[in-house]
Design an enzyme around this catalytic site. Structure first.
Site, mmCIF file in Angstrom:
data_model
loop_
_atom_site.group_PDB
_atom_site.id
_atom_site.type_symbol
_atom_site.label_atom_id
_atom_site.label_comp_id
_atom_site.label_asym_id
_atom_site.label_seq_id
_atom_site.Cartn_x
_atom_site.Cartn_y
_atom_site.Cartn_z
ATOM 1 C CG HIS A 52 34.769 35.467 36.489
ATOM 2 N ND1 HIS A 52 35.273 36.728 36.669
ATOM 3 C CD2 HIS A 52 33.543 35.477 37.071
ATOM 4 C CE1 HIS A 52 34.401 37.471 37.328
ATOM 5 N NE2 HIS A 52 33.334 36.730 37.581
HETATM 6 P P1 TYD Z 1 37.973 40.415 39.947
HETATM 7 O O1 TYD Z 1 37.223 39.138 40.116
HETATM 8 O O2 TYD Z 1 39.308 40.355 39.305
HETATM 9 O O3 TYD Z 1 37.080 41.452 39.167
HETATM 10 P P2 TYD Z 1 36.467 41.270 37.674
HETATM 11 O O4 TYD Z 1 35.855 39.914 37.625
HETATM 12 O O5 TYD Z 1 35.471 42.359 37.561
HETATM 13 O O6 TYD Z 1 37.545 41.418 36.683
HETATM 14 O O7 TYD Z 1 38.079 41.096 41.392
HETATM 15 C C1 TYD Z 1 39.098 42.005 41.717
HETATM 16 C C2 TYD Z 1 39.627 41.687 43.117
HETATM 17 O O8 TYD Z 1 38.610 41.908 44.094
HETATM 18 C C3 TYD Z 1 40.089 40.245 43.270
HETATM 19 O O9 TYD Z 1 41.277 40.264 44.011
HETATM 20 C C4 TYD Z 1 38.994 39.588 44.088
HETATM 21 C C5 TYD Z 1 38.446 40.746 44.900
HETATM 22 N N1 TYD Z 1 37.012 40.615 45.233
HETATM 23 C C6 TYD Z 1 36.614 40.435 46.546
HETATM 24 O O10 TYD Z 1 37.452 40.340 47.469
HETATM 25 N N2 TYD Z 1 35.295 40.337 46.840
HETATM 26 C C7 TYD Z 1 34.338 40.440 45.885
HETATM 27 O O11 TYD Z 1 33.124 40.363 46.190
HETATM 28 C C8 TYD Z 1 34.753 40.623 44.508
HETATM 29 C C9 TYD Z 1 33.743 40.711 43.404
HETATM 30 C C10 TYD Z 1 36.099 40.715 44.234
#
Ligand code: TYD
Length: 135
Positions: A52
């Site tokens: 992303h």
């Molecule tokens: P995600 O964005 O999928 O992680 P990555 O980009 O590393 O693959 O995040 C995993 C889950 O955690 C998703 O459901 C969103 C949640 N999340 C939060 O609630 N708060 C945060 O600060 C972050 C980074 C993720």
């Protein structure tokens, strides 16, 4: 691929006979103030995550333990950065599409973010990313 020096900041290491200590200061060590800290750990072998970019969030990434690689794409250039030291901080701008991979088993990837979590600030579709930042 080589990363421009400015993207990676080396923090000062304070050491004495007891061991080492590194400091990230929100006003002077990195180019933004952070409101949120999260960390990624116990990553399953072979996992690649991220995929992303953001509209406004800036981030600073540091492997406080172990190592991982970060693939970056801001449309103008694509690069891979190895984070293998608790002193190396990678600065990501909102328009950096990023994917983290090659996590070592002991990797703890600490992320400092300029904004609180907001699902609306994510661009998770690569075509949308190109539309927003490609122009
Ligand atoms: P995600 O964005 O999928 O992680 P990555 O980009 O590393 O693959 O995040 C995993 C889950 O955690 C998703 O459901 C969103 C949640 N999340 C939060 O609630 N708060 C945060 O600060 C972050 C980074 C993720």
């Amino acid at each position: 691929m080589k990363i421009p020096e400015s993207r990676v900041i080396e923090v000062k290491e304070l050491g004495d006979e007891r061991g080492l200590l590194a400091v990230i200061d929100g006003e002077t060590s990195i180019p933004f103030e952070f409101k949120r800290v999260f960390y990624i750990y116990n990553t399953i072998s072979g996992v690649r995550r991220g995929y992303h970019a953001h509209y406004k969030t800036r981030q600073a990434l540091v492997c406080v333990s172990g190592s991982c690689k970060v693939f970056l794409d801001n449309i103008r250039r694509k690069e891979d950065v190895l984070l293998d030291s608790p002193r190396k901080i990678l600065i990501l701008e909102p328009n950096d599409w990023h994917e983290m991979y090659d996590f070592s088993p002991n990797c703890v990837l600490l992320v400092l973010a300029s904004h609180l979590y907001d699902a609306e600030d994510y661009i998770r579709d690569y075509e949308k990313f190109k539309e927003v930042y490609g122009g």
